[in-house]
Design an enzyme around this catalytic site. Sequence first.
Site: not given
Ligand SMILES: O=c1ccn([C@@H]2O[C@H](COP(=O)(O)OP(=O)(O)O[C@H]3O[C@H](CO)[C@@H](O)[C@H](O)[C@H]3O)[C@@H](O)[C@H]2O)c(=O)[nH]1
Length: 473
Positions: A22, A116
């Site tokens: 988020h 948010d």
């Molecule tokens: O090692 C890592 C892991 C993640 N990321 C970043 O972290 C974010 C992860 O976001 P996302 O891919 O959306 O996954 P979640 O962290 O699981 O996100 C939560 O939030 C999102 C937006 O609300 C929802 O779509 C998902 O279902 C919810 O689990 C992204 O920008 C990735 O690039 C990194 O840079 N490095």
Amino acid sequence: MEREAENRPLKLYFLPFLAAGHMIPLCDIAMLFASRGQDVTVITTPSNAETLLKRKSNNHLHIHTVDIPSDSPQIENITSATNIDSAISVYTAAMLLRQPVEQFLRENPPDCIVADFMYQWVSEIANTLQIPRLAFNGFPLFAVCAMNSFSAHPELFSGSVSEPFNLPDLPHPITMHARSPEGIFRFYEALLKMEVESHGLIVNSFVEIESEYVEHYERTTGHKAWHLGPASLVHASNQQKSERGHISVVSENDCVSWLNSKQPNSVVYISFGSTCRFSDNQLYEIAAGVEASGHPFIWVVLEKLEEKGSKGWLPEGFEERMKEKGMIIRGWAPQVLILDHPAIGGFLTHCGWNSVVEGVSAGVPMMTWPVQADQFYNEKLITEVQGNGVEVGAVEWGVSGYGERKIVISREKIEKAVRRVMDGGDEAEEIRRRARQLAVKAKEAVREGGSSHRNLRELIRDLKLLRDSRSAN
Ligand SMILES: O=c1ccn([C@@H]2O[C@H](COP(=O)(O)OP(=O)(O)O[C@H]3O[C@H](CO)[C@@H](O)[C@H](O)[C@H]3O)[C@@H](O)[C@H]2O)c(=O)[nH]1
């Protein structure tokens, strides 16, 4: 005089939820507004502020820190929680931010707050203080429309969990193979209801990927949605890309030089976002599946608690056999930097929306493996609407990303999905062509004159008119 008022920057506050999935997109969106000369402040807790301040590209954002009153948790971001209990303690702490945030808003009211949707209480404060509010949930509008369709058809909850069903009333026929647990669905439903009372909804996406859903959303809810993304494209240099989010456990140079040693489109990138932790059994199957596929890979495995009695999560000798072919990143990876490298040919993803939109922007085909929340809808946008990916075959919809899953996805399913995308052939070519086409549209959207670029300009003008009409009254 009127012109002068219009030119005065907006004073905008952004209040991201305490989880990387988020916080990352909302801070990127805050940067978009700052890059257009607006006066932007991100409100967050001390340790999150520290992370944000480490990034050089953030230096044109103001950061206001608020302390969590009483019983502060050890960690202030769900991404650092290795189990469900510590994730809940961060959620509880986030809810306690109401009092210091309210005090700050009373003392220094902004022209608008972008909060948010997890902070349900913001709507009440904004109404009391008469501060315009924009909503943000991090989902694509497609997922919001799918959830609204579900809400309007409660009979859908009564089918058997494994029975496929169609989501009614949507612009495309969408067949779902998994149902959200009702309790968790009702939680999101209540949050989404509050959003339509705001001045508008900000979406980290671009109109072209879900244009029918913009029209559908606005017609069925009477609420305005502003597509401003993909916000990750605000980061242009390799340094900015690798500094985004948390501090990576691998350096920008190590990643890039490893990828440079591989052929274009040859490497599978495997990541399940910022919270999902699989069981050792499941990790073992991923390792065996990717090894059997024969393709090079980068695999991100977040830190997790040791499992009692487990024999570990890697097949014997795996790392030795894969030392040329595979890179395992244990901890935070510079995802956008990796995805944007020409060696990446496919993305095995949990379909968190940020990952999807980052993969789309990079033109990378996807192998979809949703776990929870909006991810099962996002999968359908990829596989049934856009055709830039294939499904691995996950049907178990979890309550959280903390390994409560009973069904282990087999190595055969994983290998099959990887081969469908990576081995070439007509299907793979078509998927790759669609992925490239979408990337062109994503990049055009944020360029001068593109849809997201225009939306941002219109939204700023709209908020300035709102501010000026309020101050005239
Ligand atoms: O090692 C890592 C892991 C993640 N990321 C970043 O972290 C974010 C992860 O976001 P996302 O891919 O959306 O996954 P979640 O962290 O699981 O996100 C939560 O939030 C999102 C937006 O609300 C929802 O779509 C998902 O279902 C919810 O689990 C992204 O920008 C990735 O690039 C990194 O840079 N490095």
